[in-house]
Design an enzyme around this catalytic site. Structure first.
Site, mmCIF file in Angstrom:
data_model
loop_
_atom_site.group_PDB
_atom_site.id
_atom_site.type_symbol
_atom_site.label_atom_id
_atom_site.label_comp_id
_atom_site.label_asym_id
_atom_site.label_seq_id
_atom_site.Cartn_x
_atom_site.Cartn_y
_atom_site.Cartn_z
ATOM 1 N N GLU A 40 -8.154 30.512 -10.658
ATOM 2 C CA GLU A 40 -8.284 31.847 -11.483
ATOM 3 C C GLU A 40 -7.567 31.767 -12.944
ATOM 4 O OE1 GLU A 40 -7.016 36.355 -11.660
ATOM 5 O OE2 GLU A 40 -7.112 35.384 -9.629
ATOM 6 N N LYS A 131 -10.372 42.051 -3.280
ATOM 7 C CA LYS A 131 -8.879 41.585 -3.770
ATOM 8 C C LYS A 131 -7.763 42.797 -3.468
ATOM 9 C CE LYS A 131 -7.005 41.780 -7.951
ATOM 10 N NZ LYS A 131 -6.663 41.496 -9.591
#
Length: 203
Positions: A40, A131
């Site tokens: 990420e 998340k």
């Protein structure tokens, strides 16, 4: 190789906050060597889209790594990441507009949540994963309780370390690890060494 397939191989997302395009490929190689395959790049990193472009060009076709973006706040951000070759979108919040644009472009949607209400908002908009952030404060027990009603895969981010990673992976589909793996100034050798510890912990 899809996000889901890479996560099954190693359920760790390396969060490369602050990385530069010049560092990107050496860091990718260090993580790949250690066995971590999901990267990420937060959009508040310097020239984040160029870093994603570098990783996508080198690794995506061969299925060796998968790069996506974090800190994605707008639908335009999603379009920019897609144009750079990013394959997944991670956000700190559950913004339906961002989630819908992510899915329209065929990318994996991973919005952030902290409460059941936020989780359901994200899922109704089409999120693939959720998340949970910040995870460390409430711990795996909170996730376990939420899973009584939330039937989507959850990634735990924030406060996950080698001491609690096994407990989180008992209830989560993966974890995000930031500065323990990468922070500006770490050498590729140091990154590979740290990544190997996490890769071993999840095995």
């Amino acid at each position: 190789m899809t996000f889901q397939e890479q996560a099954r191989r190693c359920p760790v997302v390396a969060i490369l906050r602050g990385i530069t395009p010049e560092e990107m490929l050496p860091v990718c190689e260090a993580l790949r060597t250690a066995g971590i395959r999901l990267l990420e790049v937060p959009l508040n990193s310097p020239d984040a889209l160029e870093s994603i472009r570098h990783a996508a060009a080198k690794y995506h076709a061969a299925g060796e790594l998968l790069a996506g973006a974090g800190t994605v706040l707008t639908a335009q951000n999603v379009r920019d990441v897609a144009a750079a070759g990013g394959r997944f979108i991670i956000s700190p919040d559950a913004n339906p507009e961002v989630i819908r644009e992510t899915k329209r472009l065929g990318l994996v949607s991973i919005p952030g949540f902290f409460t059941a209400t936020e989780a359901f908002t994200a899922l109704r908009a089409g999120a693939d994963y959720l998340k949970f952030f910040p995870a460390g404060k409430l711990g795996p027990g909170y996730v376990k309780d939420l899973k009584a009603v939330i039937k989507a895969p959850i990634l735990a981010v924030g406060g996950v370390d080698t001491d609690n990673i096994a407990a989180f992976l008992d209830v989560c589909a993966g974890v995000g690890i930031g500065s323990a793996l990468y922070k500006p100034g770490k050498t590729p050798a140091e990154i590979e060494q740290a990544a190997a510890v996490y890769a071993a912990a999840v095995r």
